[in-house]
Scaffold this motif. Structure first.
Motif, short mmCIF file in Angstrom:
data_model
loop_
_atom_site.label_atom_id
_atom_site.label_comp_id
_atom_site.label_asym_id
_atom_site.label_seq_id
_atom_site.Cartn_x
_atom_site.Cartn_y
_atom_site.Cartn_z
N ARG A 1 0.83 -1.20 0.00
CA ARG A 1 0.00 0.00 0.00
C ARG A 1 0.86 1.26 0.00
O ARG A 1 1.87 1.32 0.69
CB ARG A 1 -0.85 -0.02 1.26
CG ARG A 1 -1.94 0.99 1.29
CD ARG A 1 -2.62 0.87 2.63
NE ARG A 1 -3.37 -0.39 2.66
CZ ARG A 1 -4.68 -0.45 2.53
NH1 ARG A 1 -5.36 0.66 2.32
NH2 ARG A 1 -5.30 -1.58 2.61
N PRO B 1 -6.05 0.81 8.85
CA PRO B 1 -4.91 1.21 8.02
C PRO B 1 -5.28 2.28 7.00
O PRO B 1 -5.31 2.02 5.79
CB PRO B 1 -4.47 -0.09 7.35
CG PRO B 1 -5.67 -0.95 7.38
CD PRO B 1 -6.46 -0.57 8.58
N GLU C 1 -0.03 3.92 6.90
CA GLU C 1 -1.07 3.04 6.38
C GLU C 1 -0.55 1.63 6.13
O GLU C 1 -1.19 0.64 6.47
CB GLU C 1 -1.62 3.59 5.07
CG GLU C 1 -2.56 4.74 5.22
CD GLU C 1 -3.16 5.18 3.89
OE1 GLU C 1 -3.13 4.40 2.93
OE2 GLU C 1 -3.65 6.31 3.81
N LYS D 1 0.05 -0.24 9.29
CA LYS D 1 -1.19 -0.54 10.02
C LYS D 1 -2.01 -1.62 9.32
O LYS D 1 -2.86 -2.26 9.96
CB LYS D 1 -2.02 0.74 10.20
CG LYS D 1 -1.45 1.62 11.31
CD LYS D 1 -1.95 3.02 11.25
CE LYS D 1 -3.30 3.17 11.86
NZ LYS D 1 -3.74 4.59 11.88
N SER D 2 -1.78 -1.82 8.05
CA SER D 2 -2.52 -2.87 7.35
C SER D 2 -2.01 -4.26 7.76
O SER D 2 -2.60 -5.26 7.42
CB SER D 2 -2.39 -2.70 5.84
OG SER D 2 -1.06 -2.94 5.44
N PHE E 1 -15.90 -4.47 4.25
CA PHE E 1 -15.07 -3.30 4.57
C PHE E 1 -13.66 -3.75 4.98
O PHE E 1 -12.65 -3.23 4.47
CB PHE E 1 -15.72 -2.51 5.72
CG PHE E 1 -14.96 -1.28 6.11
CD1 PHE E 1 -15.01 -0.14 5.33
CD2 PHE E 1 -14.19 -1.26 7.26
CE1 PHE E 1 -14.29 1.00 5.69
CE2 PHE E 1 -13.48 -0.13 7.63
CZ PHE E 1 -13.53 1.00 6.85
N TYR E 2 -13.58 -4.75 5.85
CA TYR E 2 -12.27 -5.25 6.29
C TYR E 2 -11.50 -5.85 5.12
O TYR E 2 -10.28 -5.72 5.03
CB TYR E 2 -12.45 -6.31 7.39
CG TYR E 2 -12.42 -5.73 8.79
CD1 TYR E 2 -13.43 -4.87 9.22
CD2 TYR E 2 -11.40 -6.03 9.68
CE1 TYR E 2 -13.43 -4.34 10.49
CE2 TYR E 2 -11.37 -5.50 10.96
CZ TYR E 2 -12.38 -4.65 11.36
OH TYR E 2 -12.36 -4.11 12.62
N GLU F 1 -11.51 -4.93 2.12
CA GLU F 1 -10.87 -3.89 1.30
C GLU F 1 -9.80 -3.14 2.08
O GLU F 1 -8.90 -2.56 1.49
CB GLU F 1 -11.94 -2.92 0.80
CG GLU F 1 -12.80 -3.58 -0.26
CD GLU F 1 -13.67 -2.57 -0.98
OE1 GLU F 1 -13.21 -2.03 -1.98
OE2 GLU F 1 -14.81 -2.37 -0.52
N MET F 2 -9.90 -3.17 3.40
CA MET F 2 -8.93 -2.46 4.23
C MET F 2 -7.65 -3.26 4.40
O MET F 2 -6.56 -2.70 4.38
CB MET F 2 -9.53 -2.20 5.62
CG MET F 2 -10.35 -0.97 5.72
SD MET F 2 -9.26 0.44 5.72
CE MET F 2 -10.43 1.75 5.63
N TYR F 3 -7.82 -4.56 4.60
CA TYR F 3 -6.66 -5.39 4.92
C TYR F 3 -6.32 -6.29 3.73
O TYR F 3 -7.12 -7.15 3.35
CB TYR F 3 -6.95 -6.24 6.17
CG TYR F 3 -7.07 -5.39 7.40
CD1 TYR F 3 -5.94 -5.00 8.12
CD2 TYR F 3 -8.32 -4.95 7.85
CE1 TYR F 3 -6.05 -4.20 9.25
CE2 TYR F 3 -8.43 -4.15 8.97
CZ TYR F 3 -7.30 -3.78 9.67
OH TYR F 3 -7.41 -2.98 10.78
N PRO F 4 -5.13 -6.12 3.18
CA PRO F 4 -4.78 -6.88 1.96
C PRO F 4 -4.73 -8.38 2.18
O PRO F 4 -4.95 -9.15 1.25
CB PRO F 4 -3.39 -6.33 1.60
CG PRO F 4 -2.89 -5.61 2.80
CD PRO F 4 -4.06 -5.19 3.59
#
Lengths: 647, 299
Positions: free
Chosen positions: A2, A100, B69, B72-73, B96-97, B99-102
């Motif tokens: 990211r 994140p 970011e 934190k991911s 949502f999670y 898309e937030m967490y790879p």
């Protein structure tokens, strides 16, 4: 991997849209109802009215009326609150910032979603309105897209203002409150200062009623100035509609508003970036704003409170100016200290705000308040003593009982000199009380720059047996100036007093009805007379009135509101005149600014409506000779009338 | 993995974190314990990137956490008061999670969901009970496959069976994927079962930080009885606390347990027992010197 510098987060964007799309849809439906649907309804109903609008007129008329800065103002704050609601809840705030996603992403993603939901309904409305226009044969839709431009520019400004407000506080209600305050901040500040000015500044007694809407009050300025101005064009007789004009107002200001909106968004982002999240639910989250808020609010509210209290006390007391000033300072300081501590309590969220530090800042605040009031007292800004330079004045006006406007240089200079004389005698005049027998005299100047300067003075009756010689010498020239026969005829009857037709003369004969104990009025209809005979009578009465004016017995203005009831007649008297040149503009229309409105139409009539008195021998004789009344028994003075009717 | 170096945080005049240092090894289960107001939630909010320290550094894998970011991911946080979007159900939150967490593993999410059969995935999360909300939070966090999980009072509000279920899921993740866990809790008995490292906080500082084994062996409880009065202890014995009931004395001794045991044995007690200390006892005795000891109440 990211990116560390991403501005956009898809998940947050989807989350935002999922919460705001319904508001967007509702806004679109409202705009659609007002514009494309409204235009269609107008077009379909156009044939029902006497004034037949073309589809182009309907479109332009609609667009000019559906222009209200309050719509985007309210809509944008709703979107902003929904999108950034997490900023006002500890739980939501902590959790969203532990995901994140950086503040930069959160801010710009939020901004992006607000922009889309705010602007898409406007653009869709623009498209549908364009389609409706095309369908009805209107192919010039510049006005539609100018309306879209107004809405988009307003939206950008209000987005900046709303996000800026939200970053200053940790409470939803306070964010909305700040947003409202910022929209009207200048207006409220000016109003506060004008209220104080009306009480303490000589010549500014009516300052509180004369507020202009400036670009610093955006929501009102957009509503009234950034708009499509639609005007109808009538034929010379004013009976048939022959076209319309439309102008696009405020494009430059809208451009500036957009730029200001962008600057505010940047400031809001910086505030967000450096915001300490532990300040959630604090009244103010930005440290340097706290003293500005405390002192600013305390000052402006307290001066209004101080002035109102003193004005209320002054109603039944004849305070001198110095006493009014001293009491205003006293009440301003007392109320200011109370408000200052209340704001400290709000900010600290506790009533325990008594500390040496706060006491010191309160003293500092009080000193600043006193200094500002002293500046007003000693006219540091040269408001009291100001009179415009002759070369800068387009016209000068005086209003005692009827407004008179002068454009001749020598007359303008005389008006300036008359005002200067009043200013010179201000130590005496400013102690006059509104309860004294007197009247308000207004001086008004239209400057060549387009600005107006207005000063008002309460002047008491200048009876030489009562007033000081200085005051008499100040006010006598003023009355002499306005009471000359030529000025009365030109400025009170009208500029075409000698180039007009007498259209009607009204005079009521009065009879006392003993049975009902009322005064009954009767107007001679002249049904037995020919038109020429009636016109001859009208002309004779008007000529007699002019003679009385020349004799100085009617239309004489005084500084007293007391009427000489023993000599003034109760019988209604009125002469209607039609100017031969239809483009006549009266002094009244110029003085009150009516001619500045785009929809101003010349009045096309003059009116001599004035109570006759027993010295108006010429007019009374003419009225009797031409049978408007038959006997002196039909004349009643005010005193007689009041005694008979128990008034 | 976690390095907190000399972190200070003030809220107005109140010092919430006072030059705090904390270190958590990769793969450790680190229990953060301390009394109310010690600063546990504050340091956790720093580790989650919510707060920014006034001074010092908060690093995870050598990188500052704040506004990072990418970093934190790689970890998830479960605060004591969990946030879910209004109107969102468990599946919405899962999206949502995702898309937030790879590293989010949807299959794993559904697999974990089978452990919580009572959970209605289509019901708005905010309408679920507090315990069920915690279950959802754990499901989402574990499915995000983080390298680090930061938990603030994680099993508060869960019934005993569900607590066990949750901890077994976390332990399995630790065992299989080398997950690092930082957990703050008041439930010391529970932490004792799961943690391998412990940090004790008070007044914004870490008082003590070591492995649980080391901690438990560094403080010893010795019960002794003497014929007559108890003789004076040798000066090298660091006595934290002494409780006497008749001729039986309970001694809480800090330092090498063997040396203390030998020294007391040399004093010829009638009886002597060396007992292990629970984490709760260690917590109370350690904080005794910080004016936090449980006071004897005299009626």
């Amino acid at each position: 991997m990211r990116s560390k510098t991403s501005f956009f987060n898809k998940a947050v964007f989807k989350k935002n849209l999922s919460r705001t799309w319904a508001a967007g849809l509702l806004y679109f439906l409202i705009l659609s109802w007002m514009l494309p649907v409204g235009v269609l309804l107008d077009i379909s109903a156009a044939g029902n009215y006497t004034t037949r609008y073309t589809p182009a007129m309907n479109l332009s008329s609609r667009l000019s009326s559906v222009n209200n800065g309050f719509y985007p103002m309210i809509y944008v704050i709703i979107l902003a609150i929904i999108t950034f609601s997490y900023l006002f809840s500890k739980r939501d705030n902590y959790m969203i910032h532990s995901f994140p996603v950086s503040r930069k992403s959160l801010f710009f993603t939020g901004l992006c979603s607000i922009t889309i939901v705010a602007i898409i309904p406007v653009i869709l409305t623009g498209i549908t309105t364009t389609a409706v226009a095309f369908a009805n044969g209107v192919y010039d839709v510049t006005n539609v897209w100018y309306w879209v431009f107004i809405q988009v520019a307003s939206t950008i400004l209000f987005m900046g203002l709303s996000l800026f407000s939200m970053m200053l506080t940790g409470q939803t209600i306070t964010a909305v409150l700040f947003y409202g305050i910022f929209n009207f901040l200048y207006y409220m500040m000016e109003f506060s200062m004008r209220i104080v000015g009306s009480s303490l500044i000589f010549g500014m007694m009516n300052a509180g009623n004369d507020l202009d809407i400036t670009p610093l009050t955006p929501v009102m300025y957009i509503t009234y100035n950034c708009r499509i101005n639609f005007d109808l064009i009538w034929d010379d007789k004013g009976e048939n509609l022959i076209g319309f004009t439309q102008t696009f107002g405020g494009a430059k200001e809208l451009g500036i508003y957009m730029a200001v909106g962008v600057v505010l968004l940047i400031v809001a982002f910086v505030l967000y970036k450096f915001k300490n999240l532990e300040t959630v639910q604090d009244f103010i989250t930005v440290p340097f704003v706290k003293p500005i808020f405390s002192m600013g609010l305390s000052f402006f509210v307290s001066i209004v409170i101080g002035t109102i209290i003193v004005s209320a006390l002054n109603v039944n007391s004849n305070f001198s100016y110095n006493k009014i000033f001293a009491l205003t300072v006293l009440f301003t300081i007392i109320s200011g200290i109370v408000i200052y501590y209340i704001t400290l309590m709000l900010i600290a969220k506790t009533i325990r705000v008594c500390s040496l530090k706060n006491a010191c800042t309160c003293v500092l605040y009080s000193i600043i308040s006193i200094v500002v009031l002293l500046c007003i007292r000693f006219d540091v800004c040269n408001i009291e003593n100001y009179t415009p330079d002759l070369e800068k004045v387009e016209w000068a006006g005086i209003n005692i009982e009827s407004p008179m406007v002068f454009t001749d240089e020598s007359e303008i200079q005389q008006v300036i000199n008359l005002q200067k004389a009043i200013i010179q005698d201000k130590r005496e005049i400013r102690d006059f009380n509104i309860n004294d027998i007197g009247t308000t005299v207004t001086f008004k100047y239209m400057l060549k720059s387009g600005k107006t300067v207005t000063r008002e003075y309460y002047l008491v009756d200048n009876n030489p047996e009562v007033v000081s010689p200085e005051y008499y010498d100040t006010t006598k020239p003023l009355l002499d100036f306005v009471n000359t026969p030529e000025r009365i005829k030109k400025h009170i009857i009208g500029p075409q007093w000698d180039n007009c037709t007498v259209k009607n003369v009204t005079f009521y004969q009065l009879y006392y009805n003993e049975e009902k104990e009322t005064l009954d009025s009767y107007e001679n209809s002249f049904s037995e007379k020919s038109k020429a005979e009636i016109q001859e009578a009208y002309d004779a009465v008007y000529a007699a009135l002019l003679k009385d004016i020349d004799a100085g017995v009617i239309y004489q203005q005084t500084l007293s509101w007391v009427t000489d009831d023993d000599h003034v007649y109760y019988n209604n008297f009125d002469i209607e005149l039609t100017p031969n040149d239809s483009n006549m503009v009266s002094d009244s229309d110029i003085f009150w600014g009516n001619i500045l409105y785009s929809y101003y139409v010349p009045t096309n009539y003059m009116d001599c409506y004035e109570a006759l008195n027993d010295k108006c021998v010429n007019t009374l004789n003419a009225l009797k000779e031409y049978e408007f009344f038959y006997s002196e028994d039909q004349l009643f003075t005010n005193s007689q009338a009041y005694s008979l009717t128990s008034y | 993995m976690i390095e907190v170096n000399n972190v200070t945080k003030k809220f107005g005049d109140f010092i919430a974190l006072d030059d705090l240092n904390m270190h958590v090894e990769r793969g450790a289960i680190y229990g953060l314990v301390g009394p109310n107001g010690a600063g546990k939630s504050t340091i956790i909010r720093h580790l989650c990137g919510v707060y920014k320290q006034d001074s010092g550094s908060v690093l995870i894998d050598g990188q500052p956490v704040y506004e990072n970011e990418a970093l934190k991911s790689r970890f998830t946080c479960i605060p004591d008061d969990i946030f879910f979007f209004t109107q969102a159900n468990t599946l919405d939150m899962m999206k949502f999670y995702k898309e937030m967490y790879p590293n989010f593993d949807e299959k794993l999410f559904h697999k974990i969901a089978t452990c919580f059969p009572a959970l209605n995935m289509k019901k708005m999360v905010r309408t679920l009970s507090k315990g069920m909300q915690k279950q959802v939070a754990f499901m989402l966090s574990i499915a995000a496959k983080p390298e680090l999980m930061i938990l603030d009072e994680p099993v508060d509000g869960l019934d005993p069976v569900m607590r066990r279920q949750i901890w077994s899921l976390i332990m399995a993740d630790v065992a299989e994927n080398g997950l690092t866990v930082l957990v703050s809790s008041h439930n010391l008995r529970e932490l004792e079962d799961v943690c391998d490292h412990v940090g004790i906080m008070n007044n914004g500082k870490i008082l003590l930080e070591r492995s649980l084994d080391e901690l438990q062996t560094s403080i010893t409880k010795i019960q002794v009885a003497f014929d007559g009065d108890m003789p004076a202890l040798p000066p090298h014995i660091d006595l934290l606390r002494k409780i006497s009931t008749g001729r039986v004395h309970t001694l809480i001794v800090k330092g090498a347990p063997k040396a203390a045991e030998q020294a007391i044995a040399a004093m010829n007690p009638l009886i002597m027992d060396v007992l292990p200390l629970t984490l709760e006892e260690i917590f109370i005795y350690e904080l005794g010197g910080e004016n936090y000891a449980v006071k004897d109440i005299i009626f």
